[in-house]
Write a protein that holds these residues in place. Structure first.
Motif, PDB file in Angstrom:
ATOM      1  N   ALA A   3       0.092   4.195  15.044  1.00 38.27           N
ATOM      2  CA  ALA A   3       0.103   3.867  13.621  1.00 38.27           C
ATOM      3  C   ALA A   3       0.107   5.125  12.750  1.00 38.27           C
ATOM      4  N   LYS A   4      -0.651   6.143  13.149  1.00 44.70           N
ATOM      5  CA  LYS A   4      -0.722   7.370  12.351  1.00 44.70           C
ATOM      6  C   LYS A   4       0.639   8.042  12.252  1.00 44.70           C
ATOM      7  N   ARG A   6       3.605   6.483  12.643  1.00 43.97           N
ATOM      8  CA  ARG A   6       4.472   5.604  11.849  1.00 43.97           C
ATOM      9  C   ARG A   6       4.228   5.786  10.359  1.00 43.97           C
ATOM     10  N   ASP A   7       2.977   6.010   9.988  1.00 45.74           N
ATOM     11  CA  ASP A   7       2.666   6.199   8.575  1.00 45.74           C
ATOM     12  C   ASP A   7       3.395   7.402   7.988  1.00 45.74           C
ATOM     13  N   GLN A   8       3.591   8.422   8.808  1.00 47.19           N
ATOM     14  CA  GLN A   8       4.325   9.598   8.331  1.00 47.19           C
ATOM     15  C   GLN A   8       5.798   9.287   8.082  1.00 47.19           C
ATOM     16  N   GLN A  10       7.121   6.520   6.667  1.00 49.41           N
ATOM     17  CA  GLN A  10       7.228   5.402   5.736  1.00 49.41           C
ATOM     18  C   GLN A  10       6.977   4.062   6.433  1.00 49.41           C
ATOM     19  N   GLY A  11       6.143   4.069   7.476  1.00 50.95           N
ATOM     20  CA  GLY A  11       5.793   2.840   8.159  1.00 50.95           C
ATOM     21  C   GLY A  11       6.675   2.485   9.336  1.00 50.95           C
TER      22      GLY A  11
END
Length: 288
Positions: A3-4, A6-8, A10-11
């Motif tokens: 998840a971390k 993917r957050d970089q 834009q999801g």
């Protein structure tokens, strides 16, 4: 992806990006020249702008006309093998460069300003093998011919070549495709460009292969550009991003966040202060 990580991005797969591609007189850094630059600007999956521009080196005081003609003929002969059904291969000739090209310093300054405008925003710079090839060729030309002191794509990069390699690693259940705990997208895609699959299995990630794998030919036939023109290849990168985004949205497989992170050396480049960000249209640039 965890998840971390993917957050970089834009999801997941970025939806705001500037896809960039270049054509060159060859592949020798420090010797060959950039002959065309193309881009596709995308926001929320929609194309806002696309264009390409030829660089005219025919009257440059350093680039010898005889050498340039020979290099362009060699590239043209190589491109003849890359035609696809319904899509012609494209190459730049000495005459077309002379007729339609613009001074290199003018084109480089335009794209330096364009890239600087987006690279420090939440837009990603997208390309096919662009962190390993395109960025280096642009830097060598910009610095070597003294059009600028340095050049890079910044930290927000998404390499479609490395992405396809990573997908094939996942398909082979090779965990080297997992991002390391501290990796940035730039470091991850750079690593995946050079990582070898276990048992020395080979990956295929050329743009032509990706067009067939993801059934993109029909989507490309209406394009006025041709295979291996800078604008066309940037547009194919955009189509890949669209296809991967849909696959990501349709997938019911949870991200592998429970798996142990893979530690790997992370190589990153330093960025410099942005230049004035002005996007200007020039006569001779193909826009649609």
């Amino acid at each position: 992806w965890p998840a971390k990580f993917r957050d970089q991005l834009q999801g997941g797969i970025p939806r705001r990006y500037l896809a960039i591609d270049i054509e060159t007189s060859g592949f020798k850094a420090g010797e060959d020249v950039v002959t065309e630059i193309g881009h596709v600007l995308v926001e929320d999956g929609n194309v806002l702008d696309k264009a390409s521009t030829l660089l005219d080196w025919t009257n440059h005081p350093i680039v010898k006309p005889g050498w340039l003609r020979e290099r362009l003929v060699r590239v043209g002969n190589a491109m003849a093998d890359y035609s696809l059904d319904g899509i012609n291969a494209y190459h730049i000739t000495f005459d077309s460069m002379q007729e339609r090209g613009l001074p290199p310093e003018q084109v480089f300054q335009q794209y330096i300003s364009l890239i600087e405008k987006f690279k420090d925003s939440d837009f990603y710079i997208v390309g096919h093998n662009h962190t390993q090839f395109d960025e280096n060729m642009l830097r060598d030309n910009i610095v070597g011919f003294k059009f600028g002191k340095d050049f890079d794509f910044g930290q927000n990069v998404f390499d479609t070549n490395a992405m396809e390699r990573a997908i094939q690693f996942f398909e082979a259940e090779d965990l080297k495709a997992l991002p390391a705990a501290s990796e940035t997208p730039r470091g991850y895609f750079y690593r995946m460009t050079f990582t070898k699959m276990r048992d020395r299995q080979k990956t295929q990630s050329k743009l032509r292969y990706c067009m067939d794998k993801y059934e993109l030919r029909e989507l490309c036939k209406d394009e006025q550009s041709c295979l291996h023109s800078a604008e066309f290849d940037a547009f194919v990168c955009h189509l890949l991003m669209q296809r991967w985004h849909k696959m990501d949205q349709d997938s019911d497989v949870p991200p592998p966040s429970a798996l142990p992170p893979v530690e790997a050396p992370v190589r990153e480049r330093k960025t410099r202060s942005p230049l004035p960000s002005v996007l200007t249209r020039y006569r001779g640039q193909r826009n649609r």
